[in-house]
Design an enzyme around this catalytic site. Structure first.
Site, PDB file in Angstrom:
ATOM      1  N   GLU A 111       0.836  -1.209   0.000  1.00 59.47           N
ATOM      2  CA  GLU A 111       0.000   0.000   0.000  1.00 59.47           C
ATOM      3  C   GLU A 111       0.871   1.261   0.000  1.00 59.47           C
ATOM      4  O   GLU A 111       1.718   1.431   0.885  1.00 59.47           O
ATOM      5  CB  GLU A 111      -0.912  -0.006   1.240  1.00 59.47           C
ATOM      6  N   LYS A 127      -6.882  -1.045  11.720  1.00 56.46           N
ATOM      7  CA  LYS A 127      -6.330  -1.457  10.417  1.00 56.46           C
ATOM      8  C   LYS A 127      -5.085  -0.624  10.118  1.00 56.46           C
ATOM      9  O   LYS A 127      -4.074  -1.123   9.622  1.00 56.46           O
ATOM     10  CB  LYS A 127      -7.393  -1.278   9.326  1.00 56.46           C
ATOM     11  N   ASP A 155       4.363 -14.771  11.469  1.00 55.32           N
ATOM     12  CA  ASP A 155       3.037 -15.184  11.000  1.00 55.32           C
ATOM     13  C   ASP A 155       2.027 -14.048  11.225  1.00 55.32           C
ATOM     14  O   ASP A 155       1.523 -13.861  12.331  1.00 55.32           O
ATOM     15  CB  ASP A 155       2.637 -16.446  11.788  1.00 55.32           C
ATOM     16  N   HIS A 167      -2.051  10.556   0.367  1.00 56.77           N
ATOM     17  CA  HIS A 167      -2.248   9.203  -0.156  1.00 56.77           C
ATOM     18  C   HIS A 167      -2.235   9.208  -1.684  1.00 56.77           C
ATOM     19  O   HIS A 167      -1.547   8.422  -2.314  1.00 56.77           O
ATOM     20  CB  HIS A 167      -3.594   8.694   0.354  1.00 56.77           C
TER      21      HIS A 167
HETATM   22  C1  MEV Z   1      -5.468   3.146   5.386  1.00 55.10           C
HETATM   23  O1  MEV Z   1      -4.812   1.976   4.972  1.00 55.10           O
HETATM   24  C2  MEV Z   1      -5.415   3.253   6.898  1.00 55.10           C
HETATM   25  C3  MEV Z   1      -6.233   4.409   7.475  1.00 55.10           C
HETATM   26  O2  MEV Z   1      -7.579   4.330   7.035  1.00 55.10           O
HETATM   27  C4  MEV Z   1      -6.153   4.280   8.983  1.00 55.10           C
HETATM   28  C5  MEV Z   1      -7.058   5.215   9.735  1.00 55.10           C
HETATM   29  O3  MEV Z   1      -8.097   5.640   9.203  1.00 55.10           O
HETATM   30  O4  MEV Z   1      -6.737   5.490  10.907  1.00 55.10           O
HETATM   31  C6  MEV Z   1      -5.691   5.736   7.022  1.00 55.10           C
END
Ligand code: MEV
Length: 442
Positions: free
Chosen positions: A87, A283, A299, A396
């Site tokens: 990513e 995430k 793992d 991003h």
């Molecule tokens: C993107 O891979 C991860 C985010 O969505 C985490 C977040 O919103 O805190 C930017």
């Protein structure tokens, strides 16, 4: 050609035979795909063999970017952290947070324990009081009969820590479990634990079958399964950063340090309260965690499943990180269960995982826990910093611009023109496409 989508004896085919069957039956341009898959084979046959042995039915290698995030200072020691992730902006975000905190005291970490767990689930119908009475003797027998497997781990300072009897008969008639705890030193310990558990189950059955204390149906132990638990709520590391609010500096659009700290704190509170937000928040943490876990040959499925269970331990899925603002001090931390190893498994077999560990100064398992947790916290910090200031898309999409340009087969000159143009413009696939079309029309 009559395409065949199923086959018997696939695993017995040679690697070339497997690819041939696949490209002929699943692709429109078999020769082209064949060449493409082969182009990712390792040029060194020995190295390729090592990779092939990690899995089954291998036909090629699946490349992933191997990046590094420099300038991490963890417990006053500098690190350059290896990260494997597909990513865009994850490595850039980790590096930015590392640099930010480098001049503000760096990351601090502490480890609660490294206890790992395993279970033997069994059915037994008999006198419960008698079972409880003899359990200490049963436990001693299990540990003694397992010594052949634990001896070398004991020499390294680990082994079986305890075995508890858990009565689940209220939920399911006759159901019990042995809950065993282990110290596996610098190895993740999955094979060690599973070997011990399978020996426990044999010893348990023999104990009851041969004991004159248990009679009739009490002699039968029906072991359903023996397996480690990936939930290791004691195997926890805490990573934290802190500084006086005024040291946080100034942010984009003239945002003050106070306003930033306020908004950041609220963003963490939202993830503590709302499971929808907590899932995305966590995430972001695992963007950093998984990238280091993969780079070091550990793992990531085990680590993620454990972390998510831990995040829901109080009955509702919630943030793994927390923030406080007290007496002008900004404090941000992350508690993460992490069962990792730096010896055994892929860590010493995968050629790049070995190099990752070397880059990290060959850490022991506890040090690797600290490094991974710091990467997770850094990632979380950067994501929240963007979210509460500029929004996430600006950075991003800038990082993603190169992917879009590659996809649209931009030439070097077109690339330069696009990078200059989009320094000031919002990036989207259609905007970049339009820009290139205009450029190509002259
Ligand atoms: C993107 O891979 C991860 C985010 O969505 C985490 C977040 O919103 O805190 C930017």
């Amino acid at each position: 050609m009559n395409k065949k989508k199923t086959i018997t004896g696939f695993s017995k085919l040679s690697k070339r035979g497997k690819i041939k069957w696949i490209v002929e039956n699943f692709f429109k341009e078999p020769d082209k795909v064949m060449r493409e898959l082969q182009s990712y084979w390792h040029s060194n046959e020995e190295q390729q063999k090592i990779l092939d042995n990690f899995s089954e039915n291998t036909i090629s290698n699946f490349p992933m970017p191997f990046g590094v995030a420099p300038n991490f200072v963890i417990n006053a020691k500098p690190y350059c952290i290896p990260m494997v992730i597909e990513e865009s902006s994850v490595v850039a975000a980790a590096s930015a947070a590392a640099k930010f905190w480098m001049t503000r005291g760096g990351f601090k970490t502490e480890i609660k324990s490294t206890i790992k767990l395993g279970q033997v689930h069994f059915l037994w119908y008999g006198d419960l009081a008698k079972l409880n009475y003899y359990f200490e003797d049963i436990k001693k027998t299990l540990i003694k009969e397992c010594f052949v497997y634990t001896e070398s781990m004991v020499k390294r300072g680990g082994g079986i820590l305890d075995i508890e009897l858990i009565n689940l008969t209220e939920q399911e008639e006759g159901l019990f479990q042995l809950m065993a705890s282990f110290e596996t030193c610098d190895s993740m310990g999955a094979n060690f634990i599973n070997t011990c558990l399978e020996q426990f189950s044999k010893s348990l059955q023999n104990y009851f079958a041969n004991s004159d204390k248990f009679l009739g149906k009490e002699k039968d132990v029906n072991v359903i399964m023996s397996i480690l638990s990936n939930y290791t709520p004691e195997c926890i590391v805490r990573a934290s950063v802190e500084c006086p609010i005024e040291d946080l500096g100034k942010f984009q659009n003239g945002m003050t340090a106070e306003e930033f700290a306020f908004r950041f704190h609220k963003a963490v509170r939202i993830a503590e309260i709302d499971p929808y937000r907590a899932t995305t928040h966590n995430k972001g943490i695992y963007n950093g965690v998984d990238a280091v876990v993969i780079a070091t040959g550990n793992d990531f499925r085990a680590i993620e499943s454990c972390g998510h269970t831990y995040a829901g331990r109080n009955g509702q899925y919630a943030s793994l990180s927390h923030c406080t603002i007290d007496d002008g001090q900004f404090r941000f931390w992350l508690d993460l269960p992490l069962a990792v190893g730096t010896v055994g498994g892929l860590t010493s077999l995968h050629p790049i995982a070995k190099r990752s560990l070397e880059m990290l100064d060959n850490p022991n398992a506890k040090e690797l826990m600290c490094i991974i947790a710091a990467a997770g916290l850094a990632q979380n910090f950067s994501a929240l910093r963007s979210l509460v200031t500029t929004g996430i898309q600006q950075g991003h999409m800038k990082m993603h611009l190169q992917n879009i340009l590659n996809q649209l087969k931009a030439s070097k000159d077109e690339e330069m023109a696009a990078l200059e143009h989009f320094a000031e413009e919002i990036v989207s696939f259609s905007a970049v496409k339009q820009f290139l079309e205009k450029l190509r029309m002259g």
